[in-house]
Design a protein around this motif. Structure first.
Motif, PDB file in Angstrom:
ATOM      1  N   VAL A  97       0.827  -1.209   0.000  1.00 23.90           N
ATOM      2  CA  VAL A  97       0.000   0.000   0.000  1.00 23.90           C
ATOM      3  C   VAL A  97       0.864   1.263   0.000  1.00 23.90           C
ATOM      4  CG1 VAL A  97      -1.689   1.323   1.322  1.00 23.90           C
ATOM      5  CG2 VAL A  97      -1.968  -1.160   1.084  1.00 23.90           C
ATOM      6  N   MET A  98       1.927   1.242   0.812  1.00 22.44           N
ATOM      7  CA  MET A  98       2.804   2.397   0.885  1.00 22.44           C
ATOM      8  C   MET A  98       3.521   2.640  -0.462  1.00 22.44           C
ATOM      9  SD  MET A  98       2.561   3.925   3.750  1.00 22.44           S
ATOM     10  CE  MET A  98       4.023   4.924   3.687  1.00 22.44           C
ATOM     11  N   LEU A  99       3.979   1.526  -1.061  1.00 20.21           N
ATOM     12  CA  LEU A  99       4.638   1.667  -2.363  1.00 20.21           C
ATOM     13  C   LEU A  99       3.677   2.218  -3.417  1.00 20.21           C
ATOM     14  CD1 LEU A  99       6.827  -1.575  -2.541  1.00 20.21           C
ATOM     15  CD2 LEU A  99       7.602   0.776  -2.221  1.00 20.21           C
ATOM     16  N   ALA A 100       2.451   1.748  -3.404  1.00 22.57           N
ATOM     17  CA  ALA A 100       1.459   2.245  -4.356  1.00 22.57           C
ATOM     18  C   ALA A 100       1.180   3.729  -4.137  1.00 22.57           C
ATOM     19  CB  ALA A 100       0.173   1.447  -4.247  1.00 22.57           C
ATOM     20  N   LEU A 101       1.118   4.131  -2.863  1.00 23.09           N
ATOM     21  CA  LEU A 101       0.865   5.537  -2.550  1.00 23.09           C
ATOM     22  C   LEU A 101       2.025   6.421  -3.001  1.00 23.09           C
ATOM     23  CD1 LEU A 101      -1.032   7.562  -1.214  1.00 23.09           C
ATOM     24  CD2 LEU A 101       0.098   7.101   0.973  1.00 23.09           C
ATOM     25  N   ILE A 102       3.235   5.942  -2.708  1.00 19.43           N
ATOM     26  CA  ILE A 102       4.421   6.710  -3.124  1.00 19.43           C
ATOM     27  C   ILE A 102       4.485   6.810  -4.650  1.00 19.43           C
ATOM     28  CG2 ILE A 102       6.941   6.683  -3.172  1.00 19.43           C
ATOM     29  CD1 ILE A 102       6.867   5.463  -0.366  1.00 19.43           C
ATOM     30  N   GLY A 103       4.172   5.700  -5.320  1.00 18.07           N
ATOM     31  CA  GLY A 103       4.179   5.718  -6.782  1.00 18.07           C
ATOM     32  C   GLY A 103       3.170   6.691  -7.352  1.00 18.07           C
ATOM     33  N   ALA A 104       1.962   6.704  -6.738  1.00 20.17           N
ATOM     34  CA  ALA A 104       0.930   7.625  -7.210  1.00 20.17           C
ATOM     35  C   ALA A 104       1.358   9.077  -7.018  1.00 20.17           C
ATOM     36  CB  ALA A 104      -0.382   7.350  -6.480  1.00 20.17           C
ATOM     37  N   ILE A 105       1.975   9.353  -5.844  1.00 15.30           N
ATOM     38  CA  ILE A 105       2.443  10.731  -5.594  1.00 15.30           C
ATOM     39  C   ILE A 105       3.538  11.118  -6.576  1.00 15.30           C
ATOM     40  CG2 ILE A 105       3.616  12.199  -3.919  1.00 15.30           C
ATOM     41  CD1 ILE A 105       2.176  10.663  -1.700  1.00 15.30           C
ATOM     42  N   SER A 106       4.461  10.197  -6.852  1.00 16.19           N
ATOM     43  CA  SER A 106       5.560  10.478  -7.786  1.00 16.19           C
ATOM     44  C   SER A 106       5.043  10.755  -9.197  1.00 16.19           C
ATOM     45  CB  SER A 106       6.545   9.312  -7.804  1.00 16.19           C
ATOM     46  OG  SER A 106       7.110   9.110  -6.528  1.00 16.19           O
ATOM     47  N   VAL A 107       4.093   9.900  -9.653  1.00 14.74           N
ATOM     48  CA  VAL A 107       3.520  10.092 -10.985  1.00 14.74           C
ATOM     49  C   VAL A 107       2.805  11.434 -11.067  1.00 14.74           C
ATOM     50  CG1 VAL A 107       1.806   9.251 -12.614  1.00 14.74           C
ATOM     51  CG2 VAL A 107       3.373   7.646 -11.505  1.00 14.74           C
ATOM     52  N   THR A 108       2.045  11.780 -10.037  1.00 11.66           N
ATOM     53  CA  THR A 108       1.327  13.059 -10.016  1.00 11.66           C
ATOM     54  C   THR A 108       2.296  14.231 -10.072  1.00 11.66           C
ATOM     55  OG1 THR A 108      -0.466  12.053  -8.712  1.00 11.66           O
ATOM     56  CG2 THR A 108      -0.311  14.471  -8.747  1.00 11.66           C
ATOM     57  N   ALA A 109       3.401  14.151  -9.290  1.00  9.79           N
ATOM     58  CA  ALA A 109       4.405  15.230  -9.295  1.00  9.79           C
ATOM     59  C   ALA A 109       5.076  15.339 -10.652  1.00  9.79           C
ATOM     60  CB  ALA A 109       5.436  14.982  -8.198  1.00  9.79           C
ATOM     61  N   ALA A 110       5.375  14.186 -11.270  1.00 15.28           N
ATOM     62  CA  ALA A 110       6.027  14.196 -12.579  1.00 15.28           C
ATOM     63  C   ALA A 110       5.117  14.819 -13.635  1.00 15.28           C
ATOM     64  CB  ALA A 110       6.433  12.783 -12.981  1.00 15.28           C
ATOM     65  N   VAL A 111       3.830  14.448 -13.615  1.00 15.55           N
ATOM     66  CA  VAL A 111       2.880  15.011 -14.570  1.00 15.55           C
ATOM     67  C   VAL A 111       2.755  16.525 -14.375  1.00 15.55           C
ATOM     68  CG1 VAL A 111       0.452  15.047 -15.250  1.00 15.55           C
ATOM     69  CG2 VAL A 111       1.605  12.861 -14.883  1.00 15.55           C
ATOM     70  N   ALA A 112       2.694  16.954 -13.108  1.00 15.91           N
ATOM     71  CA  ALA A 112       2.583  18.390 -12.831  1.00 15.91           C
ATOM     72  C   ALA A 112       3.825  19.141 -13.300  1.00 15.91           C
ATOM     73  CB  ALA A 112       2.360  18.611 -11.338  1.00 15.91           C
TER      74      ALA A 112
END
Length: 293
Positions: free
Chosen positions: A31-46
């Motif tokens: 769950v933590m890895l998925a959350l970190i991945g989602a945050i990273s993808v969101t930051a990269a897109v932004a």
């Protein structure tokens, strides 16, 4: 003490169940890895979106700057063209006056003052008087008393008046409005173009003193001759010089050779006649060939 775990039952085939026990820490880690991945993808897109916005904004600013620069250059060319034509029109009265002999000599330029200044002022005044006499001695028609007019025939026949072709050839471009051969836009042509063979000798069209013999932007290799009383002739796009600055030139002497230097589309001589530095139509001064006087 055993750690907390989760049990999953998986139905594989009808009537059979598989029991899978997963430790709680493993579930939490996923769950933590998925959350970190989602945050990273969101930051990269932004970040990528912000970069695209900056690039688009930069391109727009650069395009506007290029447009403004081009507009400025066009405006500057228009202003220069207008000023040149205005100078040419302003010189028309002077040219007509010179053609019909309305040339006046003002002896006041050489009169002695009642209270001369210091020695330096007297020396400077003497130099100015000498320079004037040196440049215009052959054309001065004044006497000691008052002003006098130079007769039209005498001035027109003077060796200091341009009257021959600078080079043997044919005119490819006339004086006045034309389409610029490089930009394709309307421009004012300040002289005439006389096409000839590369290296053909270019002749001085009147007596005078060489004031310029060097390379100029647009003109290429340029020779300018001062004939006195504000009259100068310009010979441009030369391949080589045959005269030096300060040299006294007689009509018909070679001052250079036909070339393609500067903004030129082929071997020719760009020939100008200027009165008080304002271009006038050279055609009226081109009476005979360079071989004749």
């Amino acid at each position: 003490m055993r750690g907390k775990s989760y049990t999953f039952f998986i139905a594989s085939t009808p009537g059979k169940l598989r029991k899978v026990v997963v430790p709680a820490y493993l579930i939490h880690g996923v769950v933590m890895l998925a959350l970190i991945g989602a945050i990273s993808v969101t930051a990269a897109v932004a970040s990528y979106s912000r970069m695209l916005w900056k690039v688009g904004n930069y391109n727009a600013v650069r395009h506007e700057l290029e447009t403004r620069t081009q507009q400025y250059r066009q405006l500057q060319a228009t202003v220069n063209d207008t000023n040149q034509r205005l100078d040419s029109l302003q010189s028309l009265a002077t040219e007509v006056a010179m053609t019909y002999g309305v040339l006046r000599y003002h002896p006041a330029a050489f009169d002695q003052v009642d209270n001369p200044g210091d020695s330096q002022d007297a020396f400077d005044r003497s130099i100015e008087q000498y320079t004037f006499l040196k440049r215009n001695a052959a054309l001065i028609a004044g006497y000691s008393g008052g002003m006098h007019l130079l007769s039209p025939l005498k001035f027109a026949d003077s060796s200091y008046t341009p009257s021959i072709w600078p080079v043997m050839g044919h005119i490819t471009d006339s004086f006045g409005e034309r389409l610029d051969p490089f930009s394709g836009e309307g421009a004012f042509h300040t002289g005439v173009d006389v096409a000839s063979d590369y290296g053909a000798p270019v002749h001085a069209t009147a007596d005078g003193v060489v004031t310029i013999a060097e390379t100029h932007a647009g003109y290429g290799r340029l020779v300018v001759i001062d004939h006195g009383f504000g009259i100068t002739t310009w010979y441009a796009h030369l391949s080589a010089f045959s005269a030096v600055v300060g040299a006294r030139i007689k009509r018909g002497e070679v001052v250079g050779y036909t070339g393609i230097s500067g903004r030129s589309t082929g071997p020719h001589v760009h020939y100008e006649v200027r009165v008080n530095n304002a271009p006038v139509n050279p055609w009226r001064y081109m009476k005979s060939s360079a071989a004749g006087d």
